[in-house]
Motif scaffolding. Structure first.
Motif, PDB file in Angstrom:
ATOM      1  N   ASP A  64      39.496  43.239  31.473  1.00 55.80           N
ATOM      2  CA  ASP A  64      40.177  41.852  32.031  1.00 55.80           C
ATOM      3  C   ASP A  64      39.882  42.003  33.369  1.00 55.80           C
ATOM      4  O   ASP A  64      40.047  43.399  34.542  1.00 55.80           O
ATOM      5  N   ASP A  65      40.648  40.598  33.927  1.00 54.51           N
ATOM      6  CA  ASP A  65      40.839  40.941  35.737  1.00 54.51           C
ATOM      7  C   ASP A  65      42.007  41.654  36.222  1.00 54.51           C
ATOM      8  O   ASP A  65      43.376  41.913  36.275  1.00 54.51           O
ATOM      9  N   VAL A  66      41.797  42.258  37.643  1.00 59.11           N
ATOM     10  CA  VAL A  66      42.603  43.181  37.987  1.00 59.11           C
ATOM     11  C   VAL A  66      43.277  42.228  38.798  1.00 59.11           C
ATOM     12  O   VAL A  66      44.193  42.571  39.710  1.00 59.11           O
ATOM     13  N   VAL A  67      42.178  42.089  40.262  1.00 63.41           N
ATOM     14  CA  VAL A  67      42.604  41.502  41.337  1.00 63.41           C
ATOM     15  C   VAL A  67      41.658  39.811  40.915  1.00 63.41           C
ATOM     16  O   VAL A  67      40.224  39.839  40.676  1.00 63.41           O
ATOM     17  N   ALA A  90      35.570  36.389  35.443  1.00 62.59           N
ATOM     18  CA  ALA A  90      34.384  35.807  36.252  1.00 62.59           C
ATOM     19  C   ALA A  90      33.623  35.436  35.670  1.00 62.59           C
ATOM     20  O   ALA A  90      32.656  35.432  36.831  1.00 62.59           O
ATOM     21  N   ALA A  91      33.699  34.647  35.068  1.00 68.10           N
ATOM     22  CA  ALA A  91      32.058  33.580  34.643  1.00 68.10           C
ATOM     23  C   ALA A  91      32.132  32.417  36.201  1.00 68.10           C
ATOM     24  O   ALA A  91      30.827  32.306  35.808  1.00 68.10           O
ATOM     25  N   GLN A  92      32.786  32.220  36.827  1.00 64.68           N
ATOM     26  CA  GLN A  92      32.148  30.889  37.585  1.00 64.68           C
ATOM     27  C   GLN A  92      32.019  31.674  38.732  1.00 64.68           C
ATOM     28  O   GLN A  92      32.230  31.250  40.361  1.00 64.68           O
ATOM     29  N   TYR A  93      31.217  33.106  39.030  1.00 65.72           N
ATOM     30  CA  TYR A  93      31.021  34.049  39.359  1.00 65.72           C
ATOM     31  C   TYR A  93      29.923  34.725  39.016  1.00 65.72           C
ATOM     32  O   TYR A  93      29.839  35.570  38.539  1.00 65.72           O
ATOM     33  N   ASP A 105      39.694  36.059  48.012  1.00 65.41           N
ATOM     34  CA  ASP A 105      38.039  37.143  48.912  1.00 65.41           C
ATOM     35  C   ASP A 105      37.262  38.201  48.430  1.00 65.41           C
ATOM     36  O   ASP A 105      37.019  38.053  48.915  1.00 65.41           O
ATOM     37  N   MET A 106      38.585  38.482  47.069  1.00 60.92           N
ATOM     38  CA  MET A 106      38.343  39.498  46.507  1.00 60.92           C
ATOM     39  C   MET A 106      38.296  38.948  44.713  1.00 60.92           C
ATOM     40  O   MET A 106      39.206  39.036  44.902  1.00 60.92           O
ATOM     41  N   VAL A 107      37.731  39.790  44.088  1.00 60.16           N
ATOM     42  CA  VAL A 107      37.976  39.489  42.435  1.00 60.16           C
ATOM     43  C   VAL A 107      37.242  41.028  42.122  1.00 60.16           C
ATOM     44  O   VAL A 107      36.601  41.843  42.596  1.00 60.16           O
ATOM     45  N   ALA A 108      38.314  42.173  41.350  1.00 59.43           N
ATOM     46  CA  ALA A 108      38.502  42.990  40.500  1.00 59.43           C
ATOM     47  C   ALA A 108      38.203  43.087  39.187  1.00 59.43           C
ATOM     48  O   ALA A 108      39.112  42.443  38.801  1.00 59.43           O
ATOM     49  N   ASN A 143      38.391  39.220  29.177  1.00 56.48           N
ATOM     50  CA  ASN A 143      39.853  39.103  29.419  1.00 56.48           C
ATOM     51  C   ASN A 143      39.525  38.577  30.672  1.00 56.48           C
ATOM     52  O   ASN A 143      40.272  39.095  31.618  1.00 56.48           O
ATOM     53  N   THR A 144      38.662  37.830  31.159  1.00 59.41           N
ATOM     54  CA  THR A 144      38.032  37.591  32.668  1.00 59.41           C
ATOM     55  C   THR A 144      37.553  36.373  33.650  1.00 59.41           C
ATOM     56  O   THR A 144      37.406  35.699  32.376  1.00 59.41           O
TER      57      THR A 144
END
Length: 277
Positions: free
Chosen positions: A115-118, A71-74, A122-125, A68-69
């Motif tokens: 899961d995405d937290v942030v 993140a695939a864009q990074y 400038d920052m992804v968690a 559920n994120t």
């Protein structure tokens, strides 16, 4: 007590590097000039990584992995998440294939959700939470946190964020105080006999002290806390079951405000926090 999880595969951050027009014969990674900028981007394979839901059901094991994120864009971050999930799955299947039905008639089970937290420029968690059951009284927790700096194309690690022992001493003291207070409140709520209460306070306090010794390895899992203006108001340190308490206490988290962290942060990262610049 050192950080314990059945599958503890923390993501390795890539070393920062910087290209120069004519590099010297024995070039090394340049140091960050205090107070100027974050480390230079890290060169990595830019190929896309597919984060695809995994659902497997066999007589021997059951696996469910959900992403559920965004993140695939990074690709670099996506690669870290997939590596963690793939290793957890491989270990479960290896354990399942090595058992006999007589030893444990129930199939082994893996459940893991990202899961995405942030999610900011400038920052992804990203959080990873789940469990792996390979027999025994209960499943082993699967807990990890990934903090990614898109502009630098790298994971942010605890030892890089706070580079000296004095900083970890201060963070350790603050976290211990919060955990000891929470422990006392939980035990007081049970209305135990004085002798039993004293024993639980002593045992629980020892686990807290062991699990929060001033070592960045004990604080490797953290979540950024963003304020209204987009800067970080602090960090939330995450402790899996068994790290600072018994399994029954579950995952525990302690919020450490920016004011406590700022004096000990590496200069390059202070501007990310409230009051840093």
């Amino acid at each position: 007590m050192k950080r314990v999880t059945a599958v503890c595969l923390l993501a390795l951050a890539l070393a920062a590097c910087k290209k120069e027009a004519t590099p010297p014969p024995a070039a090394t990674a340049p140091a960050v000039t205090p107070g100027t900028a974050l480390p230079a981007p890290v060169a990595t394979d830019a190929g896309p990584v597919e984060l695809k839901e995994v659902v497997e059901t066999t007589p021997n094991y059951v696996v469910g992995i959900t992403y559920n994120t965004k993140a695939a864009q990074y690709p670099g971050l996506a690669r870290e998440l997939k590596h963690y999930a793939d290793n957890a799955r491989s270990e479960l299947i290896e354990a399942a294939n090595g058992r006999t039905a007589k030893e444990n008639p129930s199939p082994y089970e893996l459940s893991l959700t990202f899961d995405d937290v942030v999610d900011a420029p400038d920052m992804v968690a990203v959080s990873a939470d789940g469990s792996s059951y390979t027999g025994g009284a209960h499943a082993a927790p699967l807990i990890a946190r990934f903090v990614w700096l898109p502009k630098q194309n790298k994971l942010l690690k605890a030892e890089e964020l706070v580079p000296d022992k004095a900083g970890w001493d201060a963070i350790s003291r603050f976290v211990r105080e919060q955990l000891h207070s929470a422990l006392s409140q939980r035990i007081d709520a049970d209305d135990l006999a004085p002798a039993v209460r004293a024993e639980q306070i002593e045992t629980g306090g020892r686990m807290i002290d062991d699990g929060t010794a001033a070592d960045p390895a004990n604080f490797a899992m953290f979540e950024p806390m963003r304020s209204a203006d987009g800067k970080l108001s602090g960090l939330k340190f995450v402790f899996a079951p068994y790290e600072v308490g018994p399994y029954s206490d579950g995952t525990q988290m302690v919020e450490v405000p920016a004011a406590v962290l700022l004096p000990h942060l590496a200069p390059a990262y202070r501007p990310l926090f409230v009051g840093g610049a």
